[in-house]
Design a protein around this motif. Structure first.
Motif, short mmCIF file in Angstrom:
data_model
loop_
_atom_site.label_atom_id
_atom_site.label_comp_id
_atom_site.label_asym_id
_atom_site.label_seq_id
_atom_site.Cartn_x
_atom_site.Cartn_y
_atom_site.Cartn_z
N PRO A 136 0.82 -1.21 0.00
CA PRO A 136 0.00 0.00 0.00
C PRO A 136 0.86 1.27 0.00
O PRO A 136 1.88 1.34 0.70
CB PRO A 136 -0.80 -0.12 1.31
CG PRO A 136 -0.80 -1.57 1.63
CD PRO A 136 0.51 -2.10 1.15
N ASP A 137 0.46 2.23 -0.79
CA ASP A 137 1.12 3.55 -0.85
C ASP A 137 2.57 3.46 -1.30
O ASP A 137 3.37 4.34 -0.97
CB ASP A 137 1.06 4.26 0.52
CG ASP A 137 -0.36 4.58 0.95
OD1 ASP A 137 -1.27 4.52 0.09
OD2 ASP A 137 -0.56 4.88 2.14
N GLU A 163 -0.76 2.53 7.10
CA GLU A 163 -1.09 2.22 5.70
C GLU A 163 -1.22 0.72 5.45
O GLU A 163 -1.88 0.29 4.49
CB GLU A 163 -0.02 2.81 4.77
CG GLU A 163 1.35 2.18 4.85
CD GLU A 163 2.23 2.73 5.98
OE1 GLU A 163 3.43 2.41 5.99
OE2 GLU A 163 1.70 3.47 6.85
N HIS A 211 -4.60 -1.51 4.83
CA HIS A 211 -5.40 -1.43 3.61
C HIS A 211 -4.79 -2.27 2.50
O HIS A 211 -3.57 -2.47 2.43
CB HIS A 211 -5.51 0.02 3.15
CG HIS A 211 -5.97 0.95 4.24
ND1 HIS A 211 -7.24 0.95 4.73
CD2 HIS A 211 -5.28 1.88 4.96
CE1 HIS A 211 -7.36 1.85 5.68
NE2 HIS A 211 -6.18 2.43 5.84
N VAL A 236 -3.94 -2.92 -1.59
CA VAL A 236 -3.44 -2.08 -2.68
C VAL A 236 -4.60 -1.78 -3.63
O VAL A 236 -5.26 -2.71 -4.10
CB VAL A 236 -2.30 -2.80 -3.43
CG1 VAL A 236 -1.88 -1.99 -4.66
CG2 VAL A 236 -1.11 -3.02 -2.50
N ASP A 266 -3.74 1.33 -8.64
CA ASP A 266 -2.28 1.39 -8.46
C ASP A 266 -1.61 0.19 -9.12
O ASP A 266 -0.56 0.32 -9.75
CB ASP A 266 -1.93 1.44 -6.97
CG ASP A 266 -2.06 2.83 -6.39
OD1 ASP A 266 -2.48 3.75 -7.12
OD2 ASP A 266 -1.75 3.01 -5.19
#
Length: 317
Positions: free
Chosen positions: A217-218, A270, A273, A275, A279
Protein backbone atom coordinates in the motif's frame (compact mmCIF):
# COMPACT_ATOMS: atom_id res chain seq x y z
CA UNK A 1 25.17 -30.30 18.65
CA UNK A 2 24.36 -29.92 14.94
CA UNK A 3 27.58 -30.27 12.98
CA UNK A 4 26.01 -28.82 9.81
CA UNK A 5 25.57 -25.38 11.38
CA UNK A 6 28.31 -22.79 11.96
CA UNK A 7 29.36 -22.11 15.54
CA UNK A 8 28.92 -18.39 14.83
CA UNK A 9 25.93 -18.07 12.54
CA UNK A 10 26.41 -16.05 9.35
CA UNK A 11 23.91 -17.90 7.14
CA UNK A 12 21.92 -14.72 6.49
CA UNK A 13 22.95 -11.07 6.14
CA UNK A 14 22.08 -10.38 9.79
CA UNK A 15 25.21 -12.38 10.71
CA UNK A 16 24.05 -12.48 14.33
CA UNK A 17 26.84 -14.82 15.43
CA UNK A 18 24.61 -17.09 17.51
CA UNK A 19 26.06 -20.50 18.27
CA UNK A 20 23.09 -22.33 16.81
CA UNK A 21 25.15 -25.51 16.57
CA UNK A 22 25.04 -25.57 20.37
CA UNK A 23 21.34 -24.67 20.56
CA UNK A 24 21.45 -20.87 20.79
CA UNK A 25 18.71 -19.06 18.89
CA UNK A 26 19.66 -16.67 16.12
CA UNK A 27 17.96 -13.44 15.14
CA UNK A 28 15.80 -15.62 12.87
CA UNK A 29 14.49 -17.48 15.93
CA UNK A 30 15.94 -20.85 14.95
CA UNK A 31 18.28 -22.97 17.04
CA UNK A 32 19.93 -26.24 16.06
CA UNK A 33 16.59 -27.87 15.19
CA UNK A 34 15.25 -28.12 11.63
CA UNK A 35 11.58 -27.09 11.91
CA UNK A 36 9.03 -27.69 9.15
CA UNK A 37 5.39 -26.59 9.25
CA UNK A 38 4.02 -28.12 6.03
CA UNK A 39 5.14 -30.28 3.10
CA UNK A 40 2.41 -30.53 0.48
CA UNK A 41 1.32 -29.74 -3.06
CA UNK A 42 0.71 -26.01 -3.48
CA UNK A 43 -1.22 -24.52 -6.38
CA UNK A 44 -0.72 -20.79 -5.91
CA UNK A 45 2.80 -20.24 -7.26
CA UNK A 46 3.47 -18.90 -10.75
CA UNK A 47 2.09 -21.21 -13.51
CA UNK A 48 5.45 -22.78 -14.54
CA UNK A 49 6.10 -23.62 -10.87
CA UNK A 50 2.70 -24.93 -9.75
CA UNK A 51 1.19 -26.02 -13.06
CA UNK A 52 -1.78 -28.36 -12.80
CA UNK A 53 0.00 -30.85 -10.55
CA UNK A 54 1.15 -28.47 -7.84
CA UNK A 55 4.51 -27.39 -6.48
CA UNK A 56 6.04 -29.60 -3.78
CA UNK A 57 6.34 -26.92 -1.15
CA UNK A 58 8.19 -27.38 2.12
CA UNK A 59 7.43 -24.50 4.50
CA UNK A 60 10.13 -23.93 7.11
CA UNK A 61 9.54 -22.21 10.44
CA UNK A 62 11.28 -18.99 11.54
CA UNK A 63 12.67 -16.27 9.26
CA UNK A 64 15.71 -13.97 9.15
CA UNK A 65 13.75 -11.00 7.77
CA UNK A 66 10.43 -11.00 9.67
CA UNK A 67 8.57 -8.29 7.72
CA UNK A 68 5.94 -6.69 9.94
CA UNK A 69 3.20 -7.38 7.36
CA UNK A 70 4.18 -11.04 6.82
CA UNK A 71 1.40 -13.15 5.33
CA UNK A 72 2.93 -16.26 6.94
CA UNK A 73 3.57 -14.65 10.32
CA UNK A 74 2.63 -17.76 12.29
CA UNK A 75 5.56 -19.71 10.87
CA UNK A 76 7.92 -16.73 10.64
CA UNK A 77 7.49 -16.37 14.40
CA UNK A 78 8.06 -20.09 14.93
CA UNK A 79 4.54 -20.62 16.27
CA UNK A 80 3.92 -23.65 14.05
CA UNK A 81 6.04 -26.56 12.93
CA UNK A 82 7.78 -29.66 14.15
CA UNK A 83 11.47 -30.46 14.44
CA UNK A 84 12.59 -33.08 11.93
CA UNK A 85 15.85 -34.72 10.93
CA UNK A 86 17.72 -34.10 7.68
CA UNK A 87 16.85 -37.68 6.79
CA UNK A 88 13.14 -36.95 7.25
CA UNK A 89 13.40 -33.83 5.09
CA UNK A 90 14.94 -35.95 2.33
CA UNK A 91 12.01 -38.37 2.66
CA UNK A 92 9.55 -35.46 2.32
CA UNK A 93 11.18 -34.50 -0.98
CA UNK A 94 10.72 -38.03 -2.31
CA UNK A 95 7.13 -38.19 -1.02
CA UNK A 96 6.30 -34.96 -2.85
CA UNK A 97 7.82 -36.41 -6.01
CA UNK A 98 5.63 -39.51 -5.59
CA UNK A 99 2.57 -37.25 -5.27
CA UNK A 100 3.30 -35.83 -8.72
CA UNK A 101 4.83 -32.48 -7.72
CA UNK A 102 6.45 -30.43 -10.48
CA UNK A 103 9.39 -29.56 -8.23
CA UNK A 104 10.62 -29.44 -4.66
CA UNK A 105 10.05 -25.89 -3.43
CA UNK A 106 11.85 -24.88 -0.22
CA UNK A 107 10.02 -21.87 1.25
CA UNK A 108 12.13 -19.55 3.46
CA UNK A 109 15.02 -22.00 3.82
CA UNK A 110 17.88 -19.51 4.26
CA UNK A 111 18.54 -20.17 7.97
CA UNK A 112 18.40 -23.94 7.36
CA UNK A 113 20.52 -23.92 4.21
CA UNK A 114 23.14 -26.51 5.27
CA UNK A 115 20.46 -29.01 6.33
CA UNK A 116 18.38 -28.32 3.20
CA UNK A 117 21.36 -28.92 0.91
CA UNK A 118 22.23 -32.12 2.77
CA UNK A 119 18.65 -33.36 2.43
CA UNK A 120 18.69 -32.69 -1.32
CA UNK A 121 21.89 -34.70 -1.63
CA UNK A 122 20.36 -37.68 0.20
CA UNK A 123 17.13 -37.45 -1.79
CA UNK A 124 18.95 -37.34 -5.11
CA UNK A 125 20.95 -40.44 -4.17
CA UNK A 126 17.58 -42.15 -3.58
CA UNK A 127 15.98 -41.10 -6.83
CA UNK A 128 14.90 -37.45 -6.63
CA UNK A 129 14.88 -36.03 -10.16
CA UNK A 130 12.68 -32.95 -9.68
CA UNK A 131 14.08 -29.42 -9.98
CA UNK A 132 14.81 -27.85 -6.60
CA UNK A 133 13.44 -24.32 -6.19
CA UNK A 134 14.84 -21.97 -3.51
CA UNK A 135 11.91 -19.74 -2.50
CA UNK A 136 13.45 -16.84 -0.63
CA UNK A 137 12.87 -13.31 0.64
CA UNK A 138 15.91 -12.25 -1.37
CA UNK A 139 17.76 -11.39 1.85
CA UNK A 140 20.66 -13.73 1.17
CA UNK A 141 24.42 -13.44 1.24
CA UNK A 142 26.44 -13.98 -1.91
CA UNK A 143 28.37 -16.73 -0.12
CA UNK A 144 25.13 -18.54 0.71
CA UNK A 145 23.94 -18.42 -2.89
CA UNK A 146 27.28 -19.78 -4.09
CA UNK A 147 27.07 -22.60 -1.56
CA UNK A 148 23.72 -23.62 -3.10
CA UNK A 149 25.22 -24.19 -6.55
CA UNK A 150 25.11 -27.99 -6.50
CA UNK A 151 21.73 -28.27 -4.75
CA UNK A 152 19.50 -25.55 -6.23
CA UNK A 153 18.24 -25.49 -9.82
CA UNK A 154 16.07 -22.36 -9.74
CA UNK A 155 15.37 -19.36 -7.54
CA UNK A 156 11.98 -17.91 -6.74
CA UNK A 157 13.21 -14.77 -5.03
CA UNK A 158 11.56 -11.65 -3.72
CA UNK A 159 12.86 -8.20 -4.48
CA UNK A 160 10.83 -6.39 -1.85
CA UNK A 161 12.18 -2.84 -1.85
CA UNK A 162 14.34 -0.50 -3.88
CA UNK A 163 14.14 2.09 -1.08
CA UNK A 164 16.24 1.57 2.05
CA UNK A 165 13.80 3.62 4.14
CA UNK A 166 10.93 1.28 3.27
CA UNK A 167 13.13 -1.73 4.01
CA UNK A 168 13.95 -0.26 7.40
CA UNK A 169 10.30 0.64 8.10
CA UNK A 170 8.83 -2.75 7.32
CA UNK A 171 11.67 -5.25 7.73
CA UNK A 172 14.25 -3.55 9.99
CA UNK A 173 16.75 -4.11 7.19
CA UNK A 174 17.90 -0.82 5.63
CA UNK A 175 20.59 -2.77 3.76
CA UNK A 176 17.97 -4.89 1.98
CA UNK A 177 18.18 -3.22 -1.47
CA UNK A 178 21.94 -3.55 -1.82
CA UNK A 179 22.10 -7.00 -0.20
CA UNK A 180 19.23 -8.38 -2.30
CA UNK A 181 20.76 -6.97 -5.49
CA UNK A 182 24.14 -8.59 -4.80
CA UNK A 183 22.41 -11.90 -4.04
CA UNK A 184 20.31 -11.63 -7.18
CA UNK A 185 23.42 -11.03 -9.27
CA UNK A 186 24.83 -14.29 -7.95
CA UNK A 187 21.56 -16.19 -8.47
CA UNK A 188 21.46 -15.16 -12.12
CA UNK A 189 25.16 -15.92 -12.57
CA UNK A 190 24.72 -19.34 -10.95
CA UNK A 191 21.54 -20.50 -12.70
CA UNK A 192 21.80 -18.64 -16.00
CA UNK A 193 18.77 -17.50 -18.02
CA UNK A 194 15.35 -19.02 -17.32
CA UNK A 195 14.85 -22.45 -18.88
CA UNK A 196 11.61 -24.40 -19.19
CA UNK A 197 10.75 -27.94 -20.16
CA UNK A 198 7.21 -29.22 -20.71
CA UNK A 199 4.90 -31.20 -18.42
CA UNK A 200 1.27 -31.93 -19.28
CA UNK A 201 1.66 -29.71 -22.32
CA UNK A 202 2.59 -26.68 -20.19
CA UNK A 203 5.98 -25.07 -19.42
CA UNK A 204 7.78 -26.00 -16.19
CA UNK A 205 10.64 -23.94 -14.76
CA UNK A 206 13.74 -26.12 -14.50
CA UNK A 207 16.51 -23.53 -14.31
CA UNK A 208 16.94 -19.80 -13.77
CA UNK A 209 15.50 -17.06 -11.58
CA UNK A 210 12.00 -15.67 -11.12
CA UNK A 211 11.94 -12.32 -9.30
CA UNK A 212 8.80 -11.61 -7.31
CA UNK A 213 7.67 -8.21 -6.19
CA UNK A 214 4.69 -7.85 -3.87
CA UNK A 215 3.16 -4.41 -4.26
CA UNK A 216 2.50 -2.71 -0.92
CA UNK A 217 0.00 0.00 0.00
CA UNK A 218 1.12 3.55 -0.85
CA UNK A 219 4.33 2.24 -2.44
CA UNK A 220 3.68 2.55 -6.18
CA UNK A 221 6.82 4.60 -6.82
CA UNK A 222 9.03 2.09 -5.04
CA UNK A 223 7.44 -0.73 -7.03
CA UNK A 224 8.25 1.13 -10.23
CA UNK A 225 11.87 1.46 -9.11
CA UNK A 226 12.06 -2.29 -8.50
CA UNK A 227 10.64 -3.08 -11.94
CA UNK A 228 13.02 -0.67 -13.68
CA UNK A 229 16.05 -1.93 -11.74
CA UNK A 230 15.40 -5.60 -12.44
CA UNK A 231 14.43 -5.10 -16.07
CA UNK A 232 17.32 -2.81 -16.98
CA UNK A 233 19.89 -5.00 -15.26
CA UNK A 234 18.73 -8.48 -16.29
CA UNK A 235 16.25 -8.13 -19.15
CA UNK A 236 14.94 -11.48 -20.35
CA UNK A 237 17.48 -13.44 -18.28
CA UNK A 238 15.02 -13.35 -15.37
CA UNK A 239 11.25 -13.49 -15.25
CA UNK A 240 9.43 -10.81 -13.25
CA UNK A 241 6.35 -11.65 -11.21
CA UNK A 242 4.31 -8.62 -10.16
CA UNK A 243 1.94 -9.48 -7.34
CA UNK A 244 -1.15 -7.77 -5.98
CA UNK A 245 -1.99 -10.35 -3.32
CA UNK A 246 -1.04 -8.18 -0.34
CA UNK A 247 -3.49 -9.11 2.41
CA UNK A 248 -3.81 -6.84 5.48
CA UNK A 249 -3.40 -9.65 7.99
CA UNK A 250 -2.27 -7.08 10.57
CA UNK A 251 -5.74 -5.56 10.64
CA UNK A 252 -7.37 -8.91 11.40
CA UNK A 253 -4.76 -9.74 14.02
CA UNK A 254 -5.13 -6.33 15.67
CA UNK A 255 -8.91 -6.70 15.74
CA UNK A 256 -8.52 -10.02 17.53
CA UNK A 257 -6.38 -8.42 20.24
CA UNK A 258 -2.84 -9.11 19.02
CA UNK A 259 -0.77 -6.37 20.63
CA UNK A 260 2.17 -6.79 18.25
CA UNK A 261 -0.17 -6.21 15.32
CA UNK A 262 -1.69 -3.18 16.99
CA UNK A 263 1.76 -1.71 17.58
CA UNK A 264 2.75 -2.35 13.95
CA UNK A 265 -0.39 -0.60 12.69
CA UNK A 266 0.16 2.38 14.97
CA UNK A 267 3.60 2.74 13.39
CA UNK A 268 2.52 1.86 9.82
CA UNK A 269 -1.23 2.56 9.49
CA UNK A 270 -1.09 2.22 5.70
CA UNK A 271 -0.64 -1.53 6.12
CA UNK A 272 -4.26 -1.87 7.22
CA UNK A 273 -5.40 -1.43 3.61
CA UNK A 274 -5.17 -3.42 0.41
CA UNK A 275 -3.44 -2.08 -2.68
CA UNK A 276 -5.95 -0.21 -4.87
CA UNK A 277 -6.61 -1.92 -8.18
CA UNK A 278 -5.79 1.33 -9.99
CA UNK A 279 -2.28 1.39 -8.46
CA UNK A 280 -1.63 -2.17 -9.56
CA UNK A 281 -2.82 -1.37 -13.09
CA UNK A 282 -0.45 1.60 -13.13
CA UNK A 283 2.42 -0.70 -12.21
CA UNK A 284 1.55 -3.13 -15.00
CA UNK A 285 1.26 -0.24 -17.46
CA UNK A 286 4.69 0.97 -16.34
CA UNK A 287 6.21 -2.47 -16.94
CA UNK A 288 4.71 -2.45 -20.42
CA UNK A 289 6.07 1.04 -21.11
CA UNK A 290 9.56 -0.09 -20.11
CA UNK A 291 9.34 -2.92 -22.60
CA UNK A 292 9.06 -5.82 -20.17
CA UNK A 293 7.70 -8.33 -22.65
CA UNK A 294 7.02 -11.40 -20.58
CA UNK A 295 6.11 -11.27 -16.91
CA UNK A 296 3.65 -12.84 -14.49
CA UNK A 297 0.74 -10.79 -13.15
CA UNK A 298 -2.34 -11.53 -11.09
CA UNK A 299 -6.02 -11.11 -11.75
CA UNK A 300 -7.95 -8.56 -9.70
CA UNK A 301 -9.06 -9.78 -6.29
CA UNK A 302 -5.98 -11.94 -5.76
CA UNK A 303 -5.79 -10.80 -2.13
CA UNK A 304 -9.11 -12.52 -1.55
CA UNK A 305 -7.81 -15.91 -2.61
CA UNK A 306 -6.43 -18.52 -0.24
CA UNK A 307 -2.74 -18.01 -0.83
CA UNK A 308 -1.97 -18.77 2.81
CA UNK A 309 -2.16 -22.53 3.46
CA UNK A 310 -2.86 -24.12 6.85
CA UNK A 311 0.40 -24.78 8.69
CA UNK A 312 -0.96 -27.95 10.24
CA UNK A 313 2.01 -30.33 9.81
CA UNK A 314 0.56 -31.83 6.62
CA UNK A 315 3.26 -34.06 5.14
CA UNK A 316 5.64 -33.47 8.03
CA UNK A 317 4.94 -36.37 10.39
Amino acid sequence: MNDLLPASCDLCPRACGANRAAGERGTCGADDSLVVARAALHFWEEPPISGERGSGTVFFAHCPLKCCYCQNAVIAAGEAGRAVSVERLAEMCLELQAQGALNVNFVTPTHYAPQARAAVGIARERGLVLPVVWNTSGYETVAAVRANADAVDAYLTDFKYADAALAARYSHAPDYPEVALAALNEMVRSTGPVVFDEVDGEPRLVRGTVVRHLMLPDALEDSKRVVRLVHERYGADVRLSLMNQYTPVLADAAASGDERARAALRRCPELAHRVPDDDYERLLDYADELGVEDYFWQEGGAAEESFIPPFDLTGVL
